[in-house]
Design an enzyme around this catalytic site. Structure first.
Site, short mmCIF file in Angstrom:
data_model
loop_
_atom_site.label_atom_id
_atom_site.label_comp_id
_atom_site.label_asym_id
_atom_site.label_seq_id
_atom_site.Cartn_x
_atom_site.Cartn_y
_atom_site.Cartn_z
N GLY A 147 0.77 -0.92 0.05
CA GLY A 147 -0.27 0.14 0.53
C GLY A 147 1.21 1.57 -0.13
O GLY A 147 -0.01 2.07 1.07
N SER A 148 1.84 1.21 -0.81
CA SER A 148 2.09 2.37 -0.66
C SER A 148 1.96 3.70 -1.56
O SER A 148 2.21 4.81 -1.32
CB SER A 148 4.19 2.17 -0.94
OG SER A 148 4.92 1.77 -1.98
N HIS A 186 -0.59 1.76 -13.35
CA HIS A 186 0.47 0.63 -13.40
C HIS A 186 1.74 0.78 -14.08
O HIS A 186 2.12 1.91 -14.07
CB HIS A 186 -0.61 0.19 -15.01
CG HIS A 186 0.42 -0.37 -15.37
ND1 HIS A 186 0.00 -2.52 -15.15
CD2 HIS A 186 1.32 -0.56 -16.80
CE1 HIS A 186 0.55 -2.91 -16.20
NE2 HIS A 186 1.65 -2.25 -16.53
C1 GRF Z 1 3.14 -0.34 -8.12
O1 GRF Z 1 3.92 -0.90 -8.71
C2 GRF Z 1 1.53 -0.71 -9.35
O2 GRF Z 1 1.49 0.09 -9.65
C3 GRF Z 1 1.69 -1.82 -8.85
O3 GRF Z 1 1.39 -2.32 -8.28
C4 GRF Z 1 2.81 -1.87 -6.83
C5 GRF Z 1 2.03 -1.11 -5.70
O4 GRF Z 1 2.39 -1.43 -4.67
N1 GRF Z 1 -0.30 -1.59 -9.73
P1 GRF Z 1 1.63 -1.02 -3.47
O5 GRF Z 1 1.07 -1.08 -2.96
O6 GRF Z 1 1.15 0.81 -4.04
O7 GRF Z 1 3.46 -0.64 -2.07
#
Ligand code: GRF
Length: 214
Positions: free
Chosen positions: A12-13, A106
């Site tokens: 969830g960053s 994405h």
């Molecule tokens: C990110 O690289 C996003 O582009 C992809 O999944 C990853 C999620 O990372 N859809 P986080 O959970 O937001 O840290």
């Protein structure tokens, strides 16, 4: 105030970046995960944001899961639904229900590298630049109208992790920016399916995306 519901599956960053950005006019109504063990749930809860889990394993079909997810979302009356590392393919019915108010991030420069393992595929293709895209979600996977993109170089010696980390810094910059544009009613989709970002007029002003630490 615009109500925003953020869907996550893991750390969830990106959700965290959107929360930390404190976007004027935006209220994070809830963070919903399809996985009970998603790391991002703790961050949301510790920031006073309501959290919910709709566990896809508890439903017999994709349709049943999406219906339960939609019920959970609709109870929060969202203006915008934000997919932030939400790792489930959604049914057309779900996507169409939130037409024009469903964003995704994405990790590639779409239309290059839709789908999974984008960083590894970029390395294998030998591209010199790579990046990330925020787009409106449409039924065709990773194909919706593009709101904002950020580019990073592919450097000699990069491996998947190094490239992913460089892209992630940019994700954390452009996703809050895209959400802020939506919240300020600055986004529209033209007849050709392209996004127009209107110049700032009425609505929240004076907010710009925080600079990225190198
Ligand atoms: C990110 O690289 C996003 O582009 C992809 O999944 C990853 C999620 O990372 N859809 P986080 O959970 O937001 O840290």
């Amino acid at each position: 105030m615009k109500n925003i519901v953020i869907l996550i599956s893991g750390r969830g960053s990106n959700m965290e970046a959107i929360v930390r950005a404190q976007i004027p006019g935006a209220r994070i109504a809830a963070v919903i995960s399809n996985r009970p063990d998603a790391g991002g749930l703790a961050f949301a809860a510790s920031h006073g944001i309501p959290t919910r889990v709709v566990d896809h394993k508890a439903y017999p079909s994709r349709e049943a899961f999406d219906a339960a997810l939609a019920d959970s979302i609709d109870a929060l009356a969202p203006d915008l639904v934000v997919l932030a590392g939400f790792m489930r393919v959604l049914t057309d019915g779900f996507v169409n229900r939130y037409n024009g108010r469903l964003l995704n991030i994405h990790p590639s420069l779409l239309p290059s590298f839709p789908g999974l393992h984008t960083h590894q595929r970029a390395l294998e293709a030998g591209v010199r630049v790579h990046g990330t895209t925020v787009h409106f979600v449409t039924p065709t996977l990773d194909c919706g109208p593009i709101v904002i993109q950020a580019v990073v170089p592919v450097l000699p010696g990069d491996d998947e992790d190094a490239l992913a980390a460089r892209v992630l810094v940019q994700e954390h910059r452009i996703y809050p920016q895209a959400v802020s544009w939506f919240v300020a009613d600055r986004l529209s989709i033209d007849a050709a399916g392209r996004v127009d970002v209107r110049a700032e007029s009425a609505g929240p002003t004076g907010w710009t995306v925080p600079p990225v630490e190198a």
